[in-house]
Design a protein around this motif. Structure first.
Motif, short mmCIF file in Angstrom:
data_model
loop_
_atom_site.label_atom_id
_atom_site.label_comp_id
_atom_site.label_asym_id
_atom_site.label_seq_id
_atom_site.Cartn_x
_atom_site.Cartn_y
_atom_site.Cartn_z
N LEU A 78 0.77 -1.16 0.05
CA LEU A 78 -0.01 0.10 0.04
C LEU A 78 0.76 1.16 0.03
O LEU A 78 0.68 2.25 -0.66
N ARG A 82 0.70 3.84 -3.13
CA ARG A 82 0.29 5.44 -2.63
C ARG A 82 1.42 6.31 -3.24
O ARG A 82 0.80 7.49 -3.51
N LEU A 122 -6.99 3.38 -2.78
CA LEU A 122 -6.02 3.83 -2.03
C LEU A 122 -6.15 5.19 -0.97
O LEU A 122 -5.89 4.89 -0.02
#
Length: 166
Positions: A78, A82, A122
């Protein structure tokens, strides 16, 4: 019982210092409430005990949120996405602006839609974690308020009924 409760919701298992501190404060409020309840008798004790049972659910929620925040903070994928997806999306849009072939343009438009959805997801996850942080803070404040209210009720009872009996 208190020791078992604290073992189940051990703040040391929370890696985030801020979330760990909040969990410790929540357990501290609970411990003080437990001490206050032990000093009560009759209907007041039962009422306070019912409140403490609900507070246990709050503390469980604090713990669960804090652990979830740890998982989010530690998720390398993640974190990587991002950082990378906005740049990837920008590059796809640049390619689309110079591409002349219709089939390639369609593929690029589809890729852009997919990246936009990924970015939206996200951002949603990041927003949920921010909201979880606020929820932790609000729940802790509510615990502090409840503790103060229990103290007020106890002192009013002391001023009234017990004082007259004395």
């Amino acid at each position: 019982m208190a020791r078992l409760f604290e073992q189940k919701y051990d703040p040391r298992a929370i890696r985030s210092p801020i979330a760990r501190q909040r969990m410790q404060k929540a357990l501290e409020y609970r411990n003080h409430m437990t001490d206050l309840i032990a000093q009560q008798s009759g209907a007041m004790r039962l009422s306070f005990q019912d409140t403490l049972d609900e507070i246990d659910d709050w503390i469980e929620n604090i713990y669960r949120l804090a652990r979830r925040m740890d998982v989010f903070d530690d998720d390398a994928i993640l974190d990587r996405d991002r950082k990378a997806v906005p740049d990837e999306l920008r590059k796809l849009r640049q390619r689309l602006s110079i591409e002349t072939g219709e089939s390639v343009r369609q593929e690029l438009e589809e890729a852009i839609q997919i990246k936009e959805q990924q970015l939206a997801n996200l951002n949603s996850v990041a927003d949920n974690m921010k909201r979880a942080d606020i929820q932790l803070d609000n729940t802790l404040a509510a615990l502090g308020t409840l503790y103060a209210q229990m103290q007020v009720i106890d002192t009013k009872d002391l001023d009234g009924t017990r004082a007259r009996r004395l």
